[in-house]
Structures are given as structure tokens and as C-alpha cells.
Write a protein that holds these residues in place. Structure first.
Motif, PDB file in Angstrom:
ATOM      1  N   ALA A  33       0.915  -1.279   0.207  1.00 25.99           N
ATOM      2  CA  ALA A  33      -0.108   0.050  -0.037  1.00 25.99           C
ATOM      3  C   ALA A  33       0.777   1.115   0.130  1.00 25.99           C
ATOM      4  O   ALA A  33       1.872   1.076   0.645  1.00 25.99           O
ATOM      5  CB  ALA A  33      -0.928  -0.103   1.037  1.00 25.99           C
ATOM      6  N   MET A  34       0.469   2.333  -0.816  1.00 23.96           N
ATOM      7  CA  MET A  34       1.467   3.290  -1.010  1.00 23.96           C
ATOM      8  C   MET A  34       0.583   4.718  -0.516  1.00 23.96           C
ATOM      9  O   MET A  34      -0.571   4.651  -0.343  1.00 23.96           O
ATOM     10  CB  MET A  34       2.027   3.565  -2.363  1.00 23.96           C
ATOM     11  CG  MET A  34       2.637   2.337  -2.811  1.00 23.96           C
ATOM     12  SD  MET A  34       4.216   1.987  -2.048  1.00 23.96           S
ATOM     13  CE  MET A  34       5.059   3.796  -2.630  1.00 23.96           C
ATOM     14  N   GLY A  35       1.333   5.894  -0.170  1.00 22.38           N
ATOM     15  CA  GLY A  35       0.808   6.928   0.197  1.00 22.38           C
ATOM     16  C   GLY A  35       1.580   8.040  -0.143  1.00 22.38           C
ATOM     17  O   GLY A  35       2.907   7.912  -0.606  1.00 22.38           O
ATOM     18  N   GLY A  55      -6.232  -0.911  -4.765  1.00 25.30           N
ATOM     19  CA  GLY A  55      -6.795   0.357  -5.423  1.00 25.30           C
ATOM     20  C   GLY A  55      -7.752   1.204  -4.644  1.00 25.30           C
ATOM     21  O   GLY A  55      -8.133   2.037  -4.932  1.00 25.30           O
ATOM     22  N   SER A  56      -7.832   0.792  -3.609  1.00 25.11           N
ATOM     23  CA  SER A  56      -8.857   1.422  -2.585  1.00 25.11           C
ATOM     24  C   SER A  56      -8.029   2.567  -1.968  1.00 25.11           C
ATOM     25  O   SER A  56      -6.938   2.305  -1.694  1.00 25.11           O
ATOM     26  CB  SER A  56      -9.326   0.561  -1.378  1.00 25.11           C
ATOM     27  OG  SER A  56     -10.020  -0.650  -1.790  1.00 25.11           O
ATOM     28  N   THR A  57      -8.732   3.653  -1.964  1.00 29.54           N
ATOM     29  CA  THR A  57      -8.115   5.050  -1.595  1.00 29.54           C
ATOM     30  C   THR A  57      -8.803   5.546  -0.238  1.00 29.54           C
ATOM     31  O   THR A  57      -9.775   5.386   0.112  1.00 29.54           O
ATOM     32  CB  THR A  57      -8.210   5.975  -2.632  1.00 29.54           C
ATOM     33  OG1 THR A  57      -9.444   5.935  -3.067  1.00 29.54           O
ATOM     34  CG2 THR A  57      -7.540   5.383  -3.960  1.00 29.54           C
ATOM     35  N   THR A  68      -6.487  13.307  -6.156  1.00 34.68           N
ATOM     36  CA  THR A  68      -6.740  11.780  -6.138  1.00 34.68           C
ATOM     37  C   THR A  68      -5.437  11.068  -6.476  1.00 34.68           C
ATOM     38  O   THR A  68      -4.710  11.347  -7.435  1.00 34.68           O
ATOM     39  CB  THR A  68      -7.570  11.681  -7.873  1.00 34.68           C
ATOM     40  OG1 THR A  68      -8.823  12.578  -7.605  1.00 34.68           O
ATOM     41  CG2 THR A  68      -7.625  10.242  -8.105  1.00 34.68           C
ATOM     42  N   ILE A  69      -5.368   9.822  -5.899  1.00 31.44           N
ATOM     43  CA  ILE A  69      -4.270   9.039  -5.905  1.00 31.44           C
ATOM     44  C   ILE A  69      -4.571   7.930  -6.780  1.00 31.44           C
ATOM     45  O   ILE A  69      -5.615   7.482  -6.775  1.00 31.44           O
ATOM     46  CB  ILE A  69      -3.997   8.596  -4.208  1.00 31.44           C
ATOM     47  CG1 ILE A  69      -2.564   7.951  -4.595  1.00 31.44           C
ATOM     48  CG2 ILE A  69      -4.847   7.709  -3.725  1.00 31.44           C
ATOM     49  CD1 ILE A  69      -2.074   7.682  -2.988  1.00 31.44           C
ATOM     50  N   MET A  77       4.527   3.090 -10.683  1.00 32.85           N
ATOM     51  CA  MET A  77       4.226   4.189 -10.706  1.00 32.85           C
ATOM     52  C   MET A  77       3.310   4.652  -9.491  1.00 32.85           C
ATOM     53  O   MET A  77       2.253   3.972  -9.725  1.00 32.85           O
ATOM     54  CB  MET A  77       4.424   5.100 -11.744  1.00 32.85           C
ATOM     55  CG  MET A  77       5.442   5.088 -12.927  1.00 32.85           C
ATOM     56  SD  MET A  77       6.849   6.072 -12.342  1.00 32.85           S
ATOM     57  CE  MET A  77       6.254   7.637 -12.688  1.00 32.85           C
ATOM     58  N   LEU A  78       3.272   5.854  -8.982  1.00 34.54           N
ATOM     59  CA  LEU A  78       2.403   6.403  -8.132  1.00 34.54           C
ATOM     60  C   LEU A  78       2.127   7.735  -8.430  1.00 34.54           C
ATOM     61  O   LEU A  78       2.997   8.676  -8.806  1.00 34.54           O
ATOM     62  CB  LEU A  78       2.760   6.181  -6.612  1.00 34.54           C
ATOM     63  CG  LEU A  78       1.940   6.676  -5.527  1.00 34.54           C
ATOM     64  CD1 LEU A  78       0.761   5.646  -5.486  1.00 34.54           C
ATOM     65  CD2 LEU A  78       2.326   6.863  -4.281  1.00 34.54           C
ATOM     66  N   TYR A  79       0.920   8.200  -8.629  1.00 33.94           N
ATOM     67  CA  TYR A  79       0.684   9.450  -8.931  1.00 33.94           C
ATOM     68  C   TYR A  79      -0.445  10.256  -7.909  1.00 33.94           C
ATOM     69  O   TYR A  79      -1.210   9.382  -7.052  1.00 33.94           O
ATOM     70  CB  TYR A  79      -0.234   9.431 -10.278  1.00 33.94           C
ATOM     71  CG  TYR A  79       0.411   8.565 -11.309  1.00 33.94           C
ATOM     72  CD1 TYR A  79       0.131   7.375 -11.880  1.00 33.94           C
ATOM     73  CD2 TYR A  79       1.315   9.340 -11.852  1.00 33.94           C
ATOM     74  CE1 TYR A  79       0.729   6.687 -12.679  1.00 33.94           C
ATOM     75  CE2 TYR A  79       2.208   8.662 -13.138  1.00 33.94           C
ATOM     76  CZ  TYR A  79       1.732   7.175 -13.389  1.00 33.94           C
ATOM     77  OH  TYR A  79       2.625   6.749 -14.341  1.00 33.94           O
ATOM     78  N   LEU A  80      -0.384  11.548  -8.071  1.00 37.35           N
ATOM     79  CA  LEU A  80      -1.325  12.258  -7.116  1.00 37.35           C
ATOM     80  C   LEU A  80      -1.860  13.516  -8.022  1.00 37.35           C
ATOM     81  O   LEU A  80      -1.112  14.377  -8.361  1.00 37.35           O
ATOM     82  CB  LEU A  80      -0.478  12.756  -5.856  1.00 37.35           C
ATOM     83  CG  LEU A  80      -1.647  13.613  -5.095  1.00 37.35           C
ATOM     84  CD1 LEU A  80      -2.604  12.542  -4.490  1.00 37.35           C
ATOM     85  CD2 LEU A  80      -0.807  14.438  -3.886  1.00 37.35           C
TER      86      LEU A  80
END
Length: 117
Positions: A33-35, A55-57, A68-69, A77-80
Motif C-alpha cells: 500500500a502506498m501513500g 486500489g482502494s483509496t 486523487t491518488i 508508478m504512483l500518482y497524485l
């Protein structure tokens, strides 16, 4: 340790938008899980958004409805996506595991977001 690499910050006017990106080296990205975190001058680093492996946010109240993450496990890749930005969103933004004490990666340099007219 392996370092995360954030990018996409900049200077934006209030009400504007930015998209931050985070590259996660190695092959463990899909396991975590990422943040996204941020640290404003004189304040502690805070978690603003997180995303589970599936994919739960979740979002901090201060950014809910505006940020939106998302993640791309294939690209590691992780996006914000940030919209309706406010001056109080000004901070250095970092990515890491949602539980950084168990993270495979060390903190990166972060990316500066400045919201000002």
C-alpha cells in the motif's frame, strides 16, 4: 537503501492543478500500500492520501474531493492529481509506503509544490 523519486511539483496559482509522479525502483511496488505525504515549513510530515494494493483509496479531510491518488503497478508508478489547489497545500510532497516503518524504500528528495498568486 533504494530511494523513491518524486517529480511534477512547481508553482501554481490558487485554484490550479498539478499532477505529481513517484517512481519506485525495484520489483516490490505491487506488494505495498502506498501513500503521498507532505511537509510544510515548520510542520511535521503528514499523510494526505493512500492507496491499497487493490486500489482502494483514503484521503485526509483537508484534501478530500480535490486530490486523487492512483497507481500503475506495471510501471511501478504512483500518482497524485491535485486540483483546486490552495495556498495551504504549499509543501514538499513525498511518496512512500503507507506504513513507512515497513517500507522497502528510503525517503526521496520530494517535490516542492507552491500555491501562490
Amino acid at each position: 537503501q533504494v530511494q523513491l523519486v518524486e517529480s511534477g511539483g512547481g508553482l501554481v496559482q490558487p485554484g490550479g492543478s498539478l499532477r505529481l509522479s513517484c517512481a519506485a525502483p525495484g520489483n516490490r511496488f505491487s506488494l505495498y500500500a502506498m501513500g503521498w505525504y507532505r511537509q510544510a515549513p515548520g510542520k511535521q510530515r503528514e499523510l494526505v492520501a493512500s492507496i491499497t494494493r487493490g486500489g482502494s483509496t483514503r484521503y485526509a479531510d483537508s484534501v478530500k474531493g480535490r486530490f486523487t491518488i492512483s497507481r500503475d503497478n506495471a510501471k511501478k508508478m504512483l500518482y497524485l492529481q491535485m486540483s483546486s489547489l490552495k495556498p495551504e497545500d504549499t509543501a514538499v510532497y513525498y511518496c512512500n509506503a503507507a506504513n513507512p516503518t515497513l517500507s522497502y524504500w528510503s525517503w526521496g528528495q520530494g517535490t516542492q509544490v507552491t500555491v501562490s498568486s
